[in-house]
Design a protein around this motif. Structure first.
Motif, PDB file in Angstrom:
ATOM      1  N   LEU A   1       0.825  -1.205   0.000  1.00 14.08           N
ATOM      2  CA  LEU A   1       0.000   0.000   0.000  1.00 14.08           C
ATOM      3  C   LEU A   1       0.862   1.260   0.000  1.00 14.08           C
ATOM      4  O   LEU A   1       0.568   2.236  -0.691  1.00 14.08           O
ATOM      5  CB  LEU A   1      -0.927   0.002   1.224  1.00 14.08           C
ATOM      6  CG  LEU A   1      -2.054  -1.016   1.232  1.00 14.08           C
ATOM      7  CD1 LEU A   1      -2.743  -1.032   2.597  1.00 14.08           C
ATOM      8  CD2 LEU A   1      -3.074  -0.701   0.136  1.00 14.08           C
ATOM      9  N   ARG A   2       1.935   1.207   0.790  1.00 19.43           N
ATOM     10  CA  ARG A   2       2.833   2.360   0.872  1.00 19.43           C
ATOM     11  C   ARG A   2       3.457   2.672  -0.477  1.00 19.43           C
ATOM     12  O   ARG A   2       3.502   3.819  -0.905  1.00 19.43           O
ATOM     13  CB  ARG A   2       3.925   2.096   1.908  1.00 19.43           C
ATOM     14  CG  ARG A   2       4.990   3.174   1.970  1.00 19.43           C
ATOM     15  CD  ARG A   2       6.171   2.737   2.815  1.00 19.43           C
ATOM     16  NE  ARG A   2       6.729   1.471   2.377  1.00 19.43           N
ATOM     17  CZ  ARG A   2       7.499   1.332   1.307  1.00 19.43           C
ATOM     18  NH1 ARG A   2       7.771   2.365   0.550  1.00 19.43           N
ATOM     19  NH2 ARG A   2       7.991   0.146   1.006  1.00 19.43           N
TER      20      ARG A   2
ATOM     21  N   ARG B   1       2.371   1.931  -3.505  1.00 18.78           N
ATOM     22  CA  ARG B   1       1.365   2.464  -4.434  1.00 18.78           C
ATOM     23  C   ARG B   1       0.965   3.888  -4.047  1.00 18.78           C
ATOM     24  O   ARG B   1       0.778   4.750  -4.913  1.00 18.78           O
ATOM     25  CB  ARG B   1       0.132   1.547  -4.440  1.00 18.78           C
ATOM     26  CG  ARG B   1       0.362   0.197  -5.120  1.00 18.78           C
ATOM     27  CD  ARG B   1      -0.802  -0.736  -4.849  1.00 18.78           C
ATOM     28  NE  ARG B   1      -2.071  -0.138  -5.242  1.00 18.78           N
ATOM     29  CZ  ARG B   1      -3.257  -0.551  -4.790  1.00 18.78           C
ATOM     30  NH1 ARG B   1      -3.324  -1.549  -3.915  1.00 18.78           N
ATOM     31  NH2 ARG B   1      -4.362   0.023  -5.203  1.00 18.78           N
ATOM     32  N   ALA B   2       0.827   4.125  -2.749  1.00 17.64           N
ATOM     33  CA  ALA B   2       0.428   5.462  -2.288  1.00 17.64           C
ATOM     34  C   ALA B   2       1.507   6.490  -2.605  1.00 17.64           C
ATOM     35  O   ALA B   2       1.201   7.610  -3.046  1.00 17.64           O
ATOM     36  CB  ALA B   2       0.149   5.433  -0.786  1.00 17.64           C
TER      37      ALA B   2
ATOM     38  N   THR C   1      -6.186   9.149  -5.170  1.00 21.44           N
ATOM     39  CA  THR C   1      -5.750   7.754  -5.031  1.00 21.44           C
ATOM     40  C   THR C   1      -4.904   7.578  -3.784  1.00 21.44           C
ATOM     41  O   THR C   1      -5.070   6.610  -3.031  1.00 21.44           O
ATOM     42  CB  THR C   1      -4.954   7.327  -6.274  1.00 21.44           C
ATOM     43  OG1 THR C   1      -5.800   7.403  -7.421  1.00 21.44           O
ATOM     44  CG2 THR C   1      -4.430   5.904  -6.115  1.00 21.44           C
TER      45      THR C   1
ATOM     46  N   LYS D   1      -7.023   7.389  -0.599  1.00 21.46           N
ATOM     47  CA  LYS D   1      -7.707   6.099  -0.432  1.00 21.46           C
ATOM     48  C   LYS D   1      -6.753   5.041   0.105  1.00 21.46           C
ATOM     49  O   LYS D   1      -7.114   4.235   0.978  1.00 21.46           O
ATOM     50  CB  LYS D   1      -8.309   5.650  -1.764  1.00 21.46           C
ATOM     51  CG  LYS D   1      -9.492   6.494  -2.230  1.00 21.46           C
ATOM     52  CD  LYS D   1      -9.980   6.028  -3.593  1.00 21.46           C
ATOM     53  CE  LYS D   1     -11.148   6.893  -4.067  1.00 21.46           C
ATOM     54  NZ  LYS D   1     -11.616   6.500  -5.421  1.00 21.46           N
ATOM     55  N   LEU D   2      -5.536   5.033  -0.396  1.00 22.96           N
ATOM     56  CA  LEU D   2      -4.553   4.043   0.054  1.00 22.96           C
ATOM     57  C   LEU D   2      -4.089   4.327   1.477  1.00 22.96           C
ATOM     58  O   LEU D   2      -3.895   3.402   2.272  1.00 22.96           O
ATOM     59  CB  LEU D   2      -3.367   4.032  -0.911  1.00 22.96           C
ATOM     60  CG  LEU D   2      -3.697   3.521  -2.320  1.00 22.96           C
ATOM     61  CD1 LEU D   2      -2.560   3.822  -3.284  1.00 22.96           C
ATOM     62  CD2 LEU D   2      -3.980   2.019  -2.292  1.00 22.96           C
TER      63      LEU D   2
ATOM     64  N   GLN E   1      -6.691   3.133   3.760  1.00 20.82           N
ATOM     65  CA  GLN E   1      -6.646   1.676   3.880  1.00 20.82           C
ATOM     66  C   GLN E   1      -5.576   1.250   4.882  1.00 20.82           C
ATOM     67  O   GLN E   1      -5.753   0.269   5.619  1.00 20.82           O
ATOM     68  CB  GLN E   1      -6.374   1.047   2.511  1.00 20.82           C
ATOM     69  CG  GLN E   1      -6.684  -0.444   2.455  1.00 20.82           C
ATOM     70  CD  GLN E   1      -6.608  -1.006   1.047  1.00 20.82           C
ATOM     71  OE1 GLN E   1      -6.614  -0.267   0.060  1.00 20.82           O
ATOM     72  NE2 GLN E   1      -6.496  -2.315   0.943  1.00 20.82           N
TER      73      GLN E   1
END
Length: 408
Positions: A47-48, A50-51, A62, A65-66, A69
């Motif tokens: 997640l990190r 992608r964020a 985006t 949202k990550l 999460q």
């Protein structure tokens, strides 16, 4: 026109907090604080990554949202709340066109004028950052030797300092929180010397304090504030080369420092690396264009701005690109061309209201330099009809009384 880019130490201090980035750490050994399971850690890392990619490419929706999460998966960890706070802060800087370093090297930014902050943005940011601080302190209450928790505590205070300085423009509050951040990160290095990510804050602090005029440094030393420019650069280079998560953040700070130290080729190398890595981020192409002009490659720098104006990815920030291009042209003596792009900013329906006000002020100044006094007066009056931006009203009133000469 005055060249305000990256000259004063106080401006560099604000560049530091502005470009602090999203702090992250390696997993540290802990005795009693709850640790993520392997599955949770794997998900967190994914997640990190992608964020971060979304965040640096200015895709804040985006990224948010990550980050949310992360909060849901690790509710007791300060990371998610810290990232959400950072997203709110940097998103507001993007909206108000304050992501560019030249804003912070202009003395007007530090004027003692009130700053109107969107109440909803302010409340959301402070709720998130307070949660991050609380989560970090809770872990430290369980285990004072929790290095990761201490790092996040310092990181939270650093982001709070950044927000106070760049959004709220509460500089004394920013200084207080920045000193707390550095203090916590020095403790991290003392506990775990190979925790090189912590050198981002420490190195920036050492460089900034080491860059102060001698008499200021002597006064600062009386208050226990000491630094060294060369040591600060080396610490930042460590973070850039060996940091697990803050290497790009350190590179951004080094760009500002290399430019200030007139090491333009080093700055260009880092800018181009980050430009290629984050192609949707307008910050890096703008900095590259400015640096090209600094090294005497004016045509390439101007061509880079023209290319940005044609790039569909950057249409949403066309007002900022035009404003920056106009500023660069004015600094290089191309006053008529600068007028053209400043006027385009004022004519854009979607332009930032703050940039429009500043563009009218710059137009007035250029018209004064061109000897077109009556037109200049009209522009200053337009500035006074609009909301005050930094000290724009004070400047407009001054130049209504006497023409701008460029020597102020």
């Amino acid at each position: 026109m005055m060249n305000h880019r990256l000259r004063s130490p106080c401006a560099l201090a604000l560049i530091w907090v502005l470009l602090f980035g999203l702090p992250l750490t390696e997993r540290a050994e802990q005795k009693s604080a709850p640790r993520p399971t392997d599955a949770q850690q794997e998900l967190f890392d994914a997640l990190r990554r992608r964020a971060f990619d979304a965040f640096y490419n200015l895709d804040y929706e985006t990224a948010q949202k990550l980050f949310q999460q992360i909060v849901e998966e690790l509710p007791d960890h300060p990371a998610g709340y810290l990232y959400l706070a950072t997203q709110v802060w940097v998103g507001e800087l993007n909206r108000t066109r304050r992501l560019q370093t030249s804003i912070y090297s202009n003395p007007s930014f530090y004027s003692r004028t009130g700053e109107t902050v969107d109440p909803q943005v302010d409340q959301q940011f402070r709720e998130y950052i307070q949660k991050a601080i609380e989560k970090a302190k809770a872990r430290l209450a369980q285990n004072e030797g929790d290095v990761e928790a201490r790092y996040f505590l310092g990181a939270a205070y650093a982001v709070l300092a950044s927000y106070e300085a760049t959004v709220a423009r509460q500089f004394m509050a920013a200084l207080k929180h920045a000193r707390r951040a550095v203090s916590e990160h020095r403790k991290v290095i003392k506990q775990q010397p190979n925790f090189v990510d912590a050198y981002l804050t420490i190195g920036a602090y050492d460089y900034i304090v080491g860059s102060l005029p001698l008499w200021v440094k002597l006064l600062a030393a009386l208050g226990g504030i000491r630094g060294n420019k060369e040591r600060g650069i080396k610490e930042l280079q460590q973070a850039a080369e060996r940091g697990k998560y803050v290497s790009d953040d350190a590179r951004v700070v080094l760009i500002a420092i290399y430019a200030r130290e007139k090491q333009y080729e080093k700055a260009l190398e880092l800018v181009r690396y980050l430009r290629d890595r984050y192609p949707r981020n307008y910050y890096f192409p703008i900095e590259e264009a400015h640096l090209l002009v600094e090294v005497g490659r004016k045509r390439e720098g101007f061509a880079a701005f023209e290319a940005m104006l044609q790039n569909e990815r950057f249409q949403e920030v066309g007002d900022l690109i035009r404003f920056q291009y106009a500023q660069l042209l004015a600094e290089q003596g191309y006053r008529i061309a600068a007028l053209h792009y400043y006027r385009q900013v004022t004519e854009m329906p979607t332009a930032s209201p703050q940039l429009v006000t500043l563009a009218h002020l710059r137009i007035g100044q250029l018209l004064d330099l061109l000897g077109r006094r009556q037109e200049a007066i009209s522009e200053y009056q337009l500035v006074l009809d609009r909301e005050n931006v930094f000290d724009s009203h004070r400047q407009a009133e001054r130049y209504l009384r006497r023409p701008y000469t460029g020597n102020e």
